[in-house]
Design a protein around this motif. Structure first.
Motif, PDB file in Angstrom:
ATOM      1  N   ARG A   5      10.897  -2.381 111.579  1.00 40.33           N
ATOM      2  CA  ARG A   5      11.603  -1.418 110.417  1.00 40.33           C
ATOM      3  C   ARG A   5      11.327  -1.429 109.161  1.00 40.33           C
ATOM      4  N   LEU A   6      10.777  -0.486 109.065  1.00 37.06           N
ATOM      5  CA  LEU A   6      10.708   0.368 106.861  1.00 37.06           C
ATOM      6  C   LEU A   6      11.686   0.806 106.512  1.00 37.06           C
ATOM      7  N   PRO A   7      11.911   0.476 105.063  1.00 36.80           N
ATOM      8  CA  PRO A   7      12.502   1.221 104.033  1.00 36.80           C
ATOM      9  C   PRO A   7      11.515   2.632 103.348  1.00 36.80           C
ATOM     10  N   LEU A  21       6.997   6.305 103.741  1.00 41.66           N
ATOM     11  CA  LEU A  21       7.006   5.352 103.592  1.00 41.66           C
ATOM     12  C   LEU A  21       5.584   4.544 102.468  1.00 41.66           C
ATOM     13  N   ARG A  22       5.788   3.023 102.470  1.00 40.85           N
ATOM     14  CA  ARG A  22       4.424   2.169 101.655  1.00 40.85           C
ATOM     15  C   ARG A  22       5.027   1.292 102.113  1.00 40.85           C
ATOM     16  N   VAL A  23       3.241   0.309 102.782  1.00 39.48           N
ATOM     17  CA  VAL A  23       3.129  -0.634 103.420  1.00 39.48           C
ATOM     18  C   VAL A  23       1.571  -1.080 102.917  1.00 39.48           C
ATOM     19  N   ASP A  24       1.911  -2.670 103.408  1.00 37.67           N
ATOM     20  CA  ASP A  24       0.654  -3.229 102.160  1.00 37.67           C
ATOM     21  C   ASP A  24      -0.845  -3.087 102.933  1.00 37.67           C
ATOM     22  N   ALA A  25      -1.103  -2.609 104.173  1.00 38.01           N
ATOM     23  CA  ALA A  25      -2.197  -2.760 104.833  1.00 38.01           C
ATOM     24  C   ALA A  25      -2.400  -1.492 105.608  1.00 38.01           C
TER      25      ALA A  25
END
Ligand SMILES: N[C@H](CCC[C@H](N)C(=O)O)C(=O)O
Length: 281
Positions: A5-7, A21-25
């Motif tokens: 689940r992602l904000p 979406l914003r992801v760290d990888a």
């Protein structure tokens, strides 16, 4: 694979809307089915393109942006989304410029005025091999046969890449039936091996173009940023406009300028925050 689940942030640029979406990888890979579910207006939050902000891919970047069309296809870039992502990055960092990498090349976003953001989209790519076209042609006016074989309608639109492929027709025909009919016919025409975004530009004055765009992988949208850049470049190359103009799209106006010194195209326009939520990948 376990569900994630992602904000997300929902934004639009001149009505062209996005789930961001914003992801760290880096290197997030989404299946076409997942993208279609999230972009579907009855299966998910709904949008024209799904956007993922990743960490920078190099030392000169603020972030890297990936783009998927609503049909599930991954594409090179998205002008309106670059303004929205630029605004998010500038709001977060408080700076006055953000370098955003894309598969279509690096771009620079700056605050213009109010909530308008300017993006340096880089130089247009004008060689037939860069659009790309399936055969050698003069991209100022390509020979494109549209319509039934026995009664072909030969048009000579302009062809431009802004990191993604565009073909631009100069016509006062702006009605839905024509734009949807011709656009859907041309989007997958064999002359465009990677498909194409189809612009219908009505030049109203040397600094004013009414534009509608049938987008590759998304259909008729409220606005197309790279399409607006492509339309100005194609119009100037045909001697129909100067090097800057107001591009009037269904969802709002974009200011496009093709700088003679740098050969870069600058796009300035509005961004709006529509809401937030969470999605399951
Ligand atoms: N449909 C485009 C991607 C989105 C471009 C558009 N939304 C923009 O603002 O530039 C393509 O397949 O190349």
């Amino acid at each position: 694979m376990t569900a994630t689940r992602l904000p997300y942030v929902k934004m639009n640029g001149a009505g062209n809307d996005f789930i961001i979406l914003r992801v760290d990888a880096p290197g997030l890979d989404l299946s076409p089915e997942t993208v279609r579910r999230l972009c579907g207006r009855d299966t998910g939050p709904g949008c024209d393109q799904l956007i993922v902000i990743e960490p920078p891919s190099g030392p000169d970047e603020t972030a890297f942006m990936r783009v998927w069309n609503a049909d599930g296809g991954k594409v090179e870039t998205c002008g309106n989304a670059l303004r929205c992502v630029g605004w998010l990055l500038l709001e977060a960092a408080g700076g006055d410029r953000a370098v955003i990498g894309t598969l279509g090349g690096a771009t620079v976003a700056r605050r213009a005025d109010g909530t308008r953001i300017e993006v340096d989209m880089g130089a247009p790519r004008l060689d037939w091999r860069e659009v790309p076209l399936a055969e050698e042609m003069d991209t100022r006016g390509i020979e494109l046969q549209v319509g039934p074989v026995d009664a072909p309608l030969i048009h000579t639109p302009g062809a431009v890449s802004m990191g993604n492929p565009h073909v631009v027709f100069f016509t006062d025909r702006q009605d839905d039936d024509f734009v949807r009919g011709a656009g859907s016919l041309i989007e997958h025409h064999p002359l465009f091996p990677e498909g194409v975004n189809v612009g219908f530009a009505h030049v109203l004055a040397p600094d004013h173009i009414r534009l509608r765009v049938w987008e590759r992988g998304a259909g008729l949208t409220q606005a197309c940023g790279t399409g607006a850049c492509a339309a100005l470049v194609a119009a100037h190359r045909r001697g129909l406009t100067g090097r800057s103009a107001t591009l009037a799209l269904d969802g709002g106006d974009l200011t496009i300028r093709w700088d003679e010194t740098t050969d870069h195209v600058f796009m300035t326009g509005p961004v709006a925050l529509d809401g937030t939520g969470t999605v399951t990948l």
